[in-house]
Design a protein around this motif. Structure first.
Motif, mmCIF file in Angstrom:
data_model
loop_
_atom_site.group_PDB
_atom_site.id
_atom_site.type_symbol
_atom_site.label_atom_id
_atom_site.label_comp_id
_atom_site.label_asym_id
_atom_site.label_seq_id
_atom_site.Cartn_x
_atom_site.Cartn_y
_atom_site.Cartn_z
ATOM 1 N N LEU A 242 -23.928 94.217 -21.714
ATOM 2 C CA LEU A 242 -23.428 93.820 -20.403
ATOM 3 C C LEU A 242 -24.221 94.477 -19.281
ATOM 4 O O LEU A 242 -24.515 93.855 -18.250
ATOM 5 N N ALA A 243 -24.577 95.753 -19.474
ATOM 6 C CA ALA A 243 -25.368 96.452 -18.462
ATOM 7 C C ALA A 243 -26.730 95.781 -18.296
ATOM 8 O O ALA A 243 -27.209 95.565 -17.170
ATOM 9 N N TRP A 244 -27.366 95.440 -19.413
ATOM 10 C CA TRP A 244 -28.668 94.754 -19.369
ATOM 11 C C TRP A 244 -28.546 93.388 -18.717
ATOM 12 O O TRP A 244 -29.348 93.012 -17.855
ATOM 13 N N LEU A 245 -27.526 92.636 -19.116
ATOM 14 C CA LEU A 245 -27.326 91.281 -18.607
ATOM 15 C C LEU A 245 -27.089 91.295 -17.100
ATOM 16 O O LEU A 245 -27.698 90.514 -16.351
ATOM 17 N N ASN A 246 -26.205 92.181 -16.646
ATOM 18 C CA ASN A 246 -25.874 92.245 -15.226
ATOM 19 C C ASN A 246 -27.075 92.673 -14.383
ATOM 20 O O ASN A 246 -27.271 92.179 -13.268
ATOM 21 N N GLU A 247 -27.868 93.580 -14.915
ATOM 22 C CA GLU A 247 -29.049 94.034 -14.175
ATOM 23 C C GLU A 247 -30.120 92.933 -14.120
ATOM 24 O O GLU A 247 -30.710 92.679 -13.071
ATOM 25 N N LEU A 248 -30.349 92.277 -15.244
ATOM 26 C CA LEU A 248 -31.380 91.238 -15.306
ATOM 27 C C LEU A 248 -31.041 90.058 -14.415
ATOM 28 O O LEU A 248 -31.896 89.560 -13.667
ATOM 29 N N LEU A 249 -29.793 89.599 -14.477
ATOM 30 C CA LEU A 249 -29.403 88.375 -13.783
ATOM 31 C C LEU A 249 -28.705 88.618 -12.447
ATOM 32 O O LEU A 249 -28.353 87.665 -11.754
ATOM 33 N N GLN A 250 -28.494 89.892 -12.109
ATOM 34 C CA GLN A 250 -27.811 90.230 -10.856
ATOM 35 C C GLN A 250 -26.439 89.549 -10.784
ATOM 36 O O GLN A 250 -26.099 88.847 -9.828
ATOM 37 N N ILE A 251 -25.681 89.767 -11.854
ATOM 38 C CA ILE A 251 -24.330 89.216 -11.928
ATOM 39 C C ILE A 251 -23.365 90.360 -12.206
ATOM 40 O O ILE A 251 -23.766 91.528 -12.236
ATOM 41 N N ASN A 252 -22.105 90.031 -12.409
ATOM 42 C CA ASN A 252 -21.101 91.068 -12.612
ATOM 43 C C ASN A 252 -20.141 90.673 -13.734
ATOM 44 O O ASN A 252 -18.925 90.632 -13.546
ATOM 45 N N TYR A 253 -20.688 90.363 -14.881
ATOM 46 C CA TYR A 253 -19.841 90.044 -16.030
ATOM 47 C C TYR A 253 -19.140 91.311 -16.511
ATOM 48 O O TYR A 253 -19.725 92.403 -16.500
ATOM 49 N N THR A 254 -17.902 91.137 -16.945
ATOM 50 C CA THR A 254 -17.144 92.276 -17.474
ATOM 51 C C THR A 254 -16.789 92.108 -18.940
ATOM 52 O O THR A 254 -16.288 93.035 -19.564
ATOM 53 N N LYS A 255 -17.022 90.908 -19.463
ATOM 54 C CA LYS A 255 -16.710 90.639 -20.869
ATOM 55 C C LYS A 255 -17.844 89.833 -21.487
ATOM 56 O O LYS A 255 -18.420 88.967 -20.842
ATOM 57 N N VAL A 256 -18.129 90.114 -22.733
ATOM 58 C CA VAL A 256 -19.127 89.337 -23.472
ATOM 59 C C VAL A 256 -18.672 87.881 -23.575
ATOM 60 O O VAL A 256 -19.496 86.959 -23.566
ATOM 61 N N GLU A 257 -17.354 87.666 -23.649
ATOM 62 C CA GLU A 257 -16.821 86.312 -23.792
ATOM 63 C C GLU A 257 -17.278 85.385 -22.674
ATOM 64 O O GLU A 257 -17.373 84.169 -22.860
ATOM 65 N N GLN A 258 -17.520 85.947 -21.496
ATOM 66 C CA GLN A 258 -17.886 85.131 -20.343
ATOM 67 C C GLN A 258 -19.240 84.434 -20.532
ATOM 68 O O GLN A 258 -19.540 83.463 -19.855
ATOM 69 N N CYS A 259 -20.036 84.931 -21.463
ATOM 70 C CA CYS A 259 -21.323 84.281 -21.755
ATOM 71 C C CYS A 259 -21.114 82.916 -22.395
ATOM 72 O O CYS A 259 -22.043 82.096 -22.443
ATOM 73 N N GLY A 260 -19.908 82.650 -22.912
ATOM 74 C CA GLY A 260 -19.640 81.391 -23.593
ATOM 75 C C GLY A 260 -19.799 80.167 -22.716
ATOM 76 O O GLY A 260 -19.900 79.052 -23.218
ATOM 77 N N THR A 261 -19.841 80.344 -21.387
ATOM 78 C CA THR A 261 -20.048 79.206 -20.490
ATOM 79 C C THR A 261 -21.470 78.671 -20.592
ATOM 80 O O THR A 261 -21.735 77.550 -20.167
ATOM 81 N N GLY A 262 -22.380 79.475 -21.138
ATOM 82 C CA GLY A 262 -23.750 79.013 -21.363
ATOM 83 C C GLY A 262 -24.717 79.278 -20.226
ATOM 84 O O GLY A 262 -25.934 79.295 -20.425
#
Length: 252
Positions: free
Chosen positions: A9-29
């Motif tokens: 989540l830390a990597w994802l939020n930094e790379l994409l400049q987003i604020n995901y709090t759950k891995v499940e939220q990636c399910g939107t694609g």
């Protein structure tokens, strides 16, 4: 070695400049598509719905992703049917894979994530899956693994306890709103696919009538009709004769 949820989540939020709090939220694609865009820079981000809320929108995002996989000759099946359900384990496994893929293929170039999605707002997508486990809890930012913590008795006497009913009502109202939105999406998705099936049915019927007029038959068309008119157990169309017999038996 697979990265942990926290690290991902830390990597994802930094790379994409987003604020995901759950891995499940990636399910939107959407996030998966933009990770690929950070590698190749040519994913059609205008077609990616980063704020997708309904399953049919998730599926559209995965179609973009499948096209990228095909164009880049990436030999990895995308378990779309499982990922769109926004369950943690399925998305964790796929996110771990895509992180390893990114590590192997990202060239180190700078990436303007906000610019690539044209500055579209990136509120973390809500997922329905956590609600089945009790929903979000006060004081829990992640909402993951909070089952035990949510049952603790707060310290602070009647003052903190007096706020609990209002908090509970707000949480329930939020859940009702989220479920209503999800239901609306499911209804739109149902209508969307029903219209497609109806168009197919009309085309098959027209072709069948044309062939019958010429004294011909087409096995494939008949098989398609069988599929269109098949029913699941418990949803069969009742036999009128059987229904009449039952009515006679129940008449006194």
């Amino acid at each position: 070695m697979n990265a942990s949820r926290t690290d991902l989540l830390a990597w994802l939020n930094e790379l994409l400049q987003i604020n995901y709090t759950k891995v499940e939220q990636c399910g939107t694609g959407g996030a998966y598509c933009q990770i690929l865009d950070s590698i190749y820079g040519d994913v059609p981000m205008t077609r990616v719905k980063m704020n997708a809320k309904h399953e049919y929108e998730f599926v559209a995002n995965y179609k973009v992703m499948q096209n990228v996989f095909k164009a880049k000759k990436i030999d990895k099946p995308i378990p779309v049917e499982r990922l769109v359900k926004c369950k943690m384990q399925d998305n964790l496994e796929f996110l771990q894979w895509i992180k390893r893929f990114w590590d192997s293929n990202y060239g180190g170039q700078g990436y303007d994530a906000v610019g690539r999605r044209k500055g579209a707002p990136m509120e973390p997508p809500a997922t329905v899956a956590p609600l089945a486990a009790g929903g979000t809890r006060a004081g829990s930012g992640l909402g993951v693994g909070g089952g035990r913590a949510g049952g603790r008795t707060p310290i602070g006497g009647h003052r903190s306890g007096s706020a609990q009913p209002n908090e509970a009502v707000q949480q329930l109202q939020g859940q009702v709103k989220e479920l209503s939105t999800h239901l609306e999406g499911l209804e739109k998705e149902r209508d969307f696919y029903f219209e497609k099936l109806r168009d197919i049915e009309i085309l098959v019927q027209q072709q069948q009538e044309t062939l019958e007029a010429d004294g011909k038959d087409d096995h494939t068309l008949r098989e398609i009709q069988k599929i269109l008119y098949s029913t699941e157990e418990g949803f069969e169309v009742p036999d009128p004769a059987l229904g009449a017999a039952v009515d006679e038996e129940e008449t006194f």
